[in-house]
Design an enzyme around this catalytic site. Structure first.
Site, PDB file in Angstrom:
ATOM      1  N   GLU A 182      -9.282  -3.724  -5.074  1.00 35.68           N
ATOM      2  CA  GLU A 182      -8.414  -2.668  -4.517  1.00 35.68           C
ATOM      3  C   GLU A 182      -9.362  -1.611  -3.982  1.00 35.68           C
ATOM      4  OE1 GLU A 182      -5.588  -2.554  -3.297  1.00 35.68           O
ATOM      5  OE2 GLU A 182      -4.113  -3.975  -4.808  1.00 35.68           O
ATOM      6  N   HIS A 201      -8.360  -4.831  -0.725  1.00 35.95           N
ATOM      7  CA  HIS A 201      -6.903  -4.049  -0.412  1.00 35.95           C
ATOM      8  C   HIS A 201      -6.430  -4.601   0.933  1.00 35.95           C
ATOM      9  CE1 HIS A 201      -3.884  -1.072  -0.655  1.00 35.95           C
ATOM     10  NE2 HIS A 201      -4.353  -0.652   0.649  1.00 35.95           N
ATOM     11  N   SER A 220       0.697  -1.195   0.066  1.00 35.74           N
ATOM     12  CA  SER A 220       0.033   0.101   0.038  1.00 35.74           C
ATOM     13  C   SER A 220       0.995   1.260  -0.098  1.00 35.74           C
ATOM     14  CB  SER A 220      -0.987  -0.081   1.110  1.00 35.74           C
ATOM     15  OG  SER A 220      -1.960   0.945   0.985  1.00 35.74           O
TER      16      SER A 220
END
Length: 437
Positions: free
Chosen positions: A249, A359, A123
């Protein structure tokens, strides 16, 4: 929004996990972990590097694991005219660079080889890895020789002055409004006051979502241009890298916009949040490529399920491609014929209600001793993720856009092609290049 995570003003620390009982004089490769958290929270205490080191020893490929803390939120990514003039932008990225210098100087004490350092993150950590690759004209300064990115690539960000409104609000909240030198006032403010001011600023789970208040921006020094423009200019470290994403995501970052329920509201949201300079015809095309049909939205491949609001799955698809999937594919398209690259897609946990292959779900496959752990250890050792304990992972090239895809069910891994939503991703990246955040 109050963020309940460990925090401290004394934060610039590292952690080192090293194998025991190595033969005297042995030097083993190093992996340097950069945590995620939207550039506003997180820390090294959330991750157990011992899992990675233990598995590396079991594989007969021992590595040293280093995790670094860096300043986040306004402490690391304050952005404004004042910050630009003072030359103190992107301090969080500078912290990471300094940690890499520490590794060069001291890691041999822990049997680490400073000439074999792989930077790895997820991330915001993966975005940080990518930005370390494009910074300094692509010159690594010998600080790292490979990169491993999970859900993060060079992102479309504009000038540091784009953060002025967040800076000004922060100054007011910290009690520094009217000061002749607001930066000095902030430096002298108590940490508790700064923390309270940061908690009052928009977070990654505010309606503005991935248009972050605190994130890396073009400062003219560390980042001389939009990172995606730097890629086009050839400012990329010439090192092997891995870059992958989770399938869904954008779902996590669309939970705060469930009040966006109509096409008109969606157009207004996209314009005000991400693409202020986009023309009406651009928006028409974009929304044609990302249609209202909920069976085409994210979580993908879930049919009519998970439509938490009429525009949720559509907006999740848009946001996921703009910041993650499209950015990854753009980076690979530009670089995969110039250096060795591999890419993956995690489609596991697809049945998670509302979120799907959300995510950060791939972290379970690496800090949970899954296949990705072995691929990482192999890559850190050999600059190639392949090895005898895992299925073969082909390189990614423009002629063969192959993805190692992690799946639920009886067949856990497959090779797929990176051509899904091709026209949509190409167009959204085109718009991002013209409208950096």
């Amino acid at each position: 929004m109050q963020l309940v995570t460990p925090n401290s003003e004394d934060c610039l620390t590292l952690n080192v996990w090293a194998p025991t009982r190595l033969p005297e004089g042995t030097k083993v490769p190093v992996v340097a972990w950069i945590f995620g958290g939207g550039f506003e929270n997180g820390g090294t205490s959330m991750y157990d590097g011992g899992i990675i080191v233990t598995r590396s020893v079991e594989l007969g490929k021992p590595i040293v694991y280093v995790s670094m803390n860096y300043r986040v939120s306004a402490l690391g990514f304050l952005a404004s005219e004042e910050v630009k003039a003072a030359g103190v932008g992107n301090i969080g990225l500078q912290d990471q660079r300094q940690a890499l210098r520490w590794i060069q100087k001291y890691i041999s004490v822990f049997n680490g080889d400073p000439s074999k350092v792989t930077i790895w993150g997820e991330s915001a950590g993966a975005i940080s890895v990518a930005l370390q690759m494009v910074a300094n004209g692509g010159n690594t300064e010998g600080l790292f020789h490979a990169a491993f990115m999970e859900s993060g690539s060079p992102i479309p960000v504009g000038d540091i002055t784009h953060g002025q409104k967040f800076h000004d609000a922060f100054v007011v909240a910290a009690g520094c409004e009217g000061s002749s030198d607001t930066l000095q006032c902030l430096r002298e403010a108590p940490f508790a006051t700064l923390q309270q001011a940061m908690d009052a600023s928009p977070s990654i789970f505010s309606p503005s979502s991935l248009d972050l208040a605190w994130m890396p921006r073009v400062d003219g020094t560390f980042l001389p241009d939009d990172p995606q423009q730097l890629v086009l200019q050839g400012s990329v470290a010439n090192i092997p890298f891995v870059s992958g994403d989770c399938d869904d995501e954008g779902t996590l970052f669309s939970l705060t916009t469930l009040n966006v329920t109509t096409e008109e509201q969606l157009r207004d949201y996209i314009t005000s949040t991400y693409l202020p300079a986009a023309s009406s015809s651009d928006l028409d095309k974009l929304l044609t490529l990302y249609p209202a049909d909920i069976t085409q939205g994210s979580p993908y491949d879930t049919g009519i399920l998970n439509a938490l609001s009429p525009q949720f799955k559509r907006l999740a698809s848009l946001q996921g491609d703009l910041v993650f999937q499209g950015a990854r594919r753009f980076f690979l398209q530009q670089q995969s014929d110039k250096q060795n690259t591999w890419s993956f897609l995690s489609k596991r946990l697809k049945g998670l209600p509302g979120l799907g292959s959300v995510h950060a779900s791939d972290l379970l496959n690496i800090y949970g001793s899954g296949e990705l752990t072995d691929y990482l250890v192999n890559f850190v050792n050999n600059l190639n993720p392949n090895g005898p304990t895992v299925p073969y992972w082909p390189k990614y090239t423009t002629a063969s856009v192959q993805l190692l895809t992690f799946l639920d069910g009886l067949v856990p891994v497959a090779i797929t092609t990176d051509t899904y939503r091709q026209e949509a991703m190409e167009f959204i990246i085109q718009l991002a290049l013209a409208n950096p955040l």
